[in-house]
Design an enzyme around this catalytic site. Structure first.
Site: not given
Ligand SMILES: Nc1ncnc2c1ncn2[C@@H]1O[C@H](COP(=O)(O)OP(=O)(O)O)[C@@H](O)[C@H]1O
Ligand SMILES: [Mg+2]
Length: 547
Positions: A63, A96-97, A392
């Site tokens: 994550d 997010t990544t 998520d």
């Protein structure tokens, strides 16, 4: 003295300063180091990172937000990238990544333009135009989610969990997630709202992932305080108390001189009498369950057991609040004020055993919207990564349900945006056109990285995807599981529109903010402006240098 001969010093001695191109290059390099660190985790075939903190605690995760939260970043520009991940996580809980990688790639493109002597202001202007156009394109290719379409919501949950440790049981987990979110969704003036705080997540190590389940009610990670209390209470009347059932210790040290044994007995009787009165008050309110946020001492436990009152002590504050909402009980600070009106109700309060541990289940609550998810997994690391995966998934289902819009994943939206930008750029012309084209190249990092991480050749894949999109197949992306280019809708790889919108917005804003900096002034002893080439706290190669 003649002016100009003596330099004028305005900064304190020891202040580090980096200006102009040097500052920009340095900031860009730091941003790239961060994006390199998380790049290999993107997508279902992404790798995991093992993070070890100074205490030796280990976190294994895929994550992006967690990785960046755990690592200690020192460079100021790198910190701004970590903020991108944080804000993406807060807004959507997913993506997010992608947001971080996109920021890094935008800055890399900007660096090349800076080398060609294009002014940062022009680049920023171009990026802003491109971001607007990208958002317009996303809105255009977005598809509606029909109200009550549980299947689509489940696919959205599964896409977000595909890249997490949860992926092996994602069917089961996706069903749980969709049920939980739909259960707590509220309709206000025709708009749907989901407050994820209404879903309680409890973890219990042991048992397989397959034993993870949804429970309508609240779970406390606590056992009843005394073996003599009933294990199961039906038609529970619940008192929530946030003061202790103990004799208070005095603030000052007091000494009592006792001359003969009867005095000692009298003193102990007095204490017992006070505790007994407290228990009487609970009994008088007609409560048969007592959840106490503070301590319950041995004597109180004994009397409560005698009265058959199921008691839990040292409950968490957040759990007290959830219980209050779920059962309708008022949290009472002073036992004197406790009446039957303050009690909440639930069909069942029951202690259940998990391995060596016991938990208290409060089910069939007054408010049916109270929902808990009990996560099971063989080890602590599995349970923790599962929790992140669920976070998520819950977030994307919430966002999808609230907005009712989705896009196709697997990099297909990125390609659609890149093509729209390349079509549009010539109409702007000049140097801004170059910035818009750089934006188009940067956004293709998503399908490129997905291919790379799946061991596919990014160049071949990109050529094929682009040609499919030119034919009008706008949902074509990288099918990383099948190892080919394919239609993402057919593969059920779908995401909420809001996640993609936020990725573009967060990344372009951060890139512009970093590009506008041409002077980094760091106070003596501060972390800023490390020497060129070494973005502080993290080497350009990524995580290898982590300790
Ligand atoms: N089966 C799949 N095939 C192709 N791409 C997928 C698949 N499942 C998820 N993805 C893609 O993986 C990316 C998300 O990866 P993830 O590691 O979760 O990063 P992020 O933190 O950005 O959400 C998205 O672009 C999504 O479309
Ligand atoms: Mg994700």
């Amino acid at each position: 003295m003649i002016a100009g001969q003596q330099p004028i010093i305005i900064l304190k001695e020891g202040t580090k300063r980096e200006r102009g191109k040097g500052a920009q290059a340095n900031n860009i390099m730091a941003a790239l180091a961060i994006s390199d660190a998380v790049k290999s985790t993107l997508g279902p075939k992404g790798m995991d990172k093992m993070l070890v903190d100074s205490m030796g605690d280990v976190v294994v995760t895929n994550d992006g937000a967690t990785i960046l939260k755990e690592i200690d970043v020192e460079h100021p520009a790198a910190k701004m990238i970590v903020e991108v991940a944080k804000s993406q996580d807060e807004e959507c809980g997913d993506g997010t990544t992608t947001a971080v990688i996109l920021t890094g790639e935008l800055l890399k493109g900007a660096g090349e333009l800076l080398d060609q002597n294009i002014h940062p202001t022009v680049i920023c202007g171009g990026f802003k135009i491109a971001a607007e156009k990208a958002i317009e394109t996303l809105n255009k290719i977005a598809m509606p989610i029909k109200p009550g379409d549980k299947k689509t919501l489940k696919d959205i949950a599964m896409t977000s969990m595909a890249s997490k440790g949860a992926s092996s049981s994602k069917e089961l987990l996706a069903d749980i997630v969709v049920d939980a979110v739909i259960n707590i969704a509220e309709k206000i003036n025709d708009k749907t709202y989901v407050d994820l705080d209404n879903i309680q997540i409890q973890k219990k190590q042991g048992g397989g992932i397959a034993n993870t389940k949804i429970i309508s009610g609240i779970i406390l990670d606590k056992e009843r305080v005394h073996e003599g209390m009933p294990k199961h209470i039906k038609n529970a009347k619940i008192a929530l108390i946030n003061s202790a059932l103990e004799v208070k210790k005095t603030e000052v040290d007091a000494r009592i001189q006792i001359q003969d044994p009867t005095q000692l007995q009298a003193f102990l009787d007095e204490e017992e009498g006070m505790i007994r009165k407290m228990v009487e008050k609970v009994k008088k309110s007609e409560a048969n369950v007592l959840i106490c946020q503070k301590g319950v001492d041995d004597i109180a436990q004994h009397f409560l057991a005698k009265e058959g009152i199921y008691t839990v002590r040292r409950a968490k504050k957040s759990d007290m609040e959830k219980l209050s909402k779920a059962t309708g009980a008022k949290i009472v600070a002073n036992l004197d004020g406790l009446t039957s009106k303050d009690l909440g109700s639930a069909g069942n309060v029951e202690e259940k055993k998990f391995g060596d541990d016991k938990m208290t289940f409060v089910t069939d609550c007054k408010n049916p919207k109270a929902v808990s998810i009990l996560i099971r997994g063989t080890t602590e690391h599995v349970v923790d990564e599962l929790e992140r995966g669920l976070h998520d998934a819950l977030s994307v289902v919430k966002v999808a349900l609230e907005d009712g819009k989705m896009t196709a994943g697997g990099g297909s939206a990125s390609i659609a945006i890149a093509m729209a930008l390349r079509d549009y750029a010539p109409s702007v012309g000049g140097r801004e056109q170059m910035a818009i084209e750089a934006f188009a190249n940067a956004i293709e990092i998503v399908p490129k990285t997905l291919s790379e991480n799946a061991g596919l050749d990014p160049i071949d894949m990109m050529l094929e995807i682009r040609s499919e999109h030119k034919k009008g197949n706008r949902y074509t992306g990288i099918d990383v599981l099948g190892g080919k280019v394919d239609d993402m809708l057919k593969n059920k790889v779908i995401e909420p529109l809001r996640v993609s919108l936020q990725e573009i917005q967060a990344a372009s804003e951060a890139a512009v903010m970093i590009l506008r900096i041409d002077d980094v002034i760091a106070a003596k002893g501060g972390g800023g402006a490390p020497p060129m080439g070494g973005p502080g706290g993290m080497p350009p190669g990524g995580m290898e240098g982590m300790e």
